[in-house]
Design a protein around this motif. Structure first.
Motif, PDB file in Angstrom:
ATOM      1  N   UNK A  38      69.101-104.125  85.949  1.00  0.00           N
ATOM      2  CA  UNK A  38      70.471-104.396  85.499  1.00  0.00           C
ATOM      3  C   UNK A  38      71.120-103.032  85.254  1.00  0.00           C
ATOM      4  N   UNK A  39      72.235-102.794  85.940  1.00  0.00           N
ATOM      5  CA  UNK A  39      72.949-101.526  85.764  1.00  0.00           C
ATOM      6  C   UNK A  39      74.181-101.784  84.912  1.00  0.00           C
ATOM      7  N   UNK A  40      74.333-101.004  83.836  1.00  0.00           N
ATOM      8  CA  UNK A  40      75.586-101.080  83.076  1.00  0.00           C
ATOM      9  C   UNK A  40      76.424 -99.856  83.409  1.00  0.00           C
ATOM     10  N   UNK A  41      77.639-100.095  83.889  1.00  0.00           N
ATOM     11  CA  UNK A  41      78.512 -99.011  84.334  1.00  0.00           C
ATOM     12  C   UNK A  41      79.806 -99.049  83.526  1.00  0.00           C
ATOM     13  N   UNK A  42      80.252 -97.876  83.103  1.00  0.00           N
ATOM     14  CA  UNK A  42      81.478 -97.792  82.302  1.00  0.00           C
ATOM     15  C   UNK A  42      82.111 -96.421  82.481  1.00  0.00           C
ATOM     16  N   UNK A  55      72.707-106.427  76.100  1.00  0.00           N
ATOM     17  CA  UNK A  55      71.806-106.675  77.245  1.00  0.00           C
ATOM     18  C   UNK A  55      70.348-106.574  76.802  1.00  0.00           C
ATOM     19  N   UNK A  56      70.080-105.555  76.000  1.00  0.00           N
ATOM     20  CA  UNK A  56      68.709-105.357  75.535  1.00  0.00           C
ATOM     21  C   UNK A  56      68.251-106.536  74.672  1.00  0.00           C
ATOM     22  N   UNK A  57      69.129-106.985  73.784  1.00  0.00           N
ATOM     23  CA  UNK A  57      68.759-108.116  72.917  1.00  0.00           C
ATOM     24  C   UNK A  57      68.581-109.394  73.732  1.00  0.00           C
ATOM     25  N   UNK A  58      69.441-109.594  74.711  1.00  0.00           N
ATOM     26  CA  UNK A  58      69.319-110.798  75.541  1.00  0.00           C
ATOM     27  C   UNK A  58      67.978-110.827  76.265  1.00  0.00           C
ATOM     28  N   UNK A  59      67.548-109.676  76.747  1.00  0.00           N
ATOM     29  CA  UNK A  59      66.304-109.641  77.521  1.00  0.00           C
ATOM     30  C   UNK A  59      65.053-109.499  76.662  1.00  0.00           C
TER      31      UNK A  59
END
Ligand code: A3P
Length: 310
Positions: A38-42, A55-59
């Motif tokens: 999963x790539x988070x881009x901003x 994202x970390x908590x979801x996974x």
């Protein structure tokens, strides 16, 4: 632009960048993404840490409690193109190595690259990408305060100069306008891209939440559907609580207080205000008019709309 040991920006393939984010360019370009990454881009200061933590908590939030208390977010979610070795400041960070060494499934990886810089394996592997955008006015203010406190960033100078530089894209990672538009365009031909907005994530505890159809829980729902995760209402509620501003500000694993001297919290904290509309405390009336006029020229795509107030 620079003062003391602050770095200078330079033109890198048409984008203003600083060396710490281009030094490992060749290796980053060869990075082998996987289909389940999963790539988070901003663009910097758009809520990267916030969404990384979600994202970390979801996974991993449910099955790895030790991770939540012992591993700072910048280690859980490596910053792919960051390459800094400043032992005297307590910083030694090579994101591409850290990403390669991740043993988690998925690997959650962060980038601030404009879309055209993303290593091609991400597209080839059809990796899931989450893009977070924030309205330009608050983004600019947040970036200004970050540049004041992050000693590895170019010196911000006076606010009035900073304001002008933002309009012409003389910022680390270049133009906000190009960044948000480039990624928005990409959505048209790359379906594994979830484009979300900082303003939508803000929890509104009133009827307004229904009017604007906005709050943290809703965004977590959308995100988990995109990731193919089924999240119970209890877990969603738990995560919603964990990722509120005050919680993250007081959490050493998410507030960057463990980073060392690279950030001077006496100048400004990393978790600064977390508000929509703080720009009103910084923009003069004349700056606001100049900004709006310029914005209209640059943001021609009516399908990309930002809110600057809640
Ligand atoms: P401000 O400087 O406006 O406070 P990034 O992680 O991309 O660097 O973005 C940092 C910005 O996101 C900062 O904005 C920070 O306070 C804000 N932020 C981080 N977590 C947040 C949260 N849980 N709620 C609201 N804002 C948050």
């Amino acid at each position: 632009m620079s003062s003391g040991d602050r770095p200078e920006l330079y033109d890198f393939h048409g984008v203003q960048m600083m060396p710490a984010f281009t030094a490992t360019w060749e290796r980053v370009q060869k990075f082998q993404a996987r289909p389940d990454d999963v790539l988070i881009a901003t663009y910097p200061k758009s809520g990267t840490t916030w969404v990384s933590y979600i994202l970390d908590l979801l996974h991993f939030g449910q099955n790895d409690p030790e991770r939540q208390t012992s591993l700072p977010i910048y280690q859980r979610v490596p910053f792919l193109e960051m390459a800094v070795s400043k032992p005297e400041k307590g910083t030694n960070y090579f994101g591409v190595d850290m990403a390669n060494e991740l043993t988690t499934k998925p690997r959650i990886i962060k980038t601030h690259y404009p879309v055209q810089f993303v290593p091609k394996s991400f597209w080839e592997q059809n990796t899931k990408i989450v893009y977070v955008a924030r309205n330009a006015k608050d983004n600019m203010v947040s970036f200004y305060h970050f540049d004041r406190m992050a000693t590895m960033e170019p010196a911000p100078g006076e606010w009035s100069d900073y304001f002008q530089r933002f309009l012409v894209g003389k910022m680390n990672y270049g133009s906000w306008y190009d960044h948000v538009n480039g990624w928005w365009q990409k959505k048209r031909n790359y379906s594994n891209l979830h484009y979300m907005f900082f303003e939508d994530l803000v929890e509104v505890k009133s009827l307004l939440a229904f009017v604007f159809w906005q709050n943290t829980g809703l965004e977590i729902d959308k995100l988990s559907r995109f990731l193919g995760l089924s999240v119970t209402p209890e877990i969603r509620q738990q995560i919603t609580g964990q990722v509120q501003f005050d919680q993250m500000k007081n959490n050493a694993m998410t507030n960057y207080s463990t980073l060392g001297e690279a950030m001077d919290f006496k100048v400004s904290p990393f978790m600064r205000k977390g508000k929509v509309g703080d720009w009103k405390n910084h923009f003069t009336v004349a700056q606001n008019e100049e900004f709006d006029e310029d914005y209209e020229q640059k943001m021609k795509d009516a399908t990309l709309q930002f809110r600057t107030v809640v």
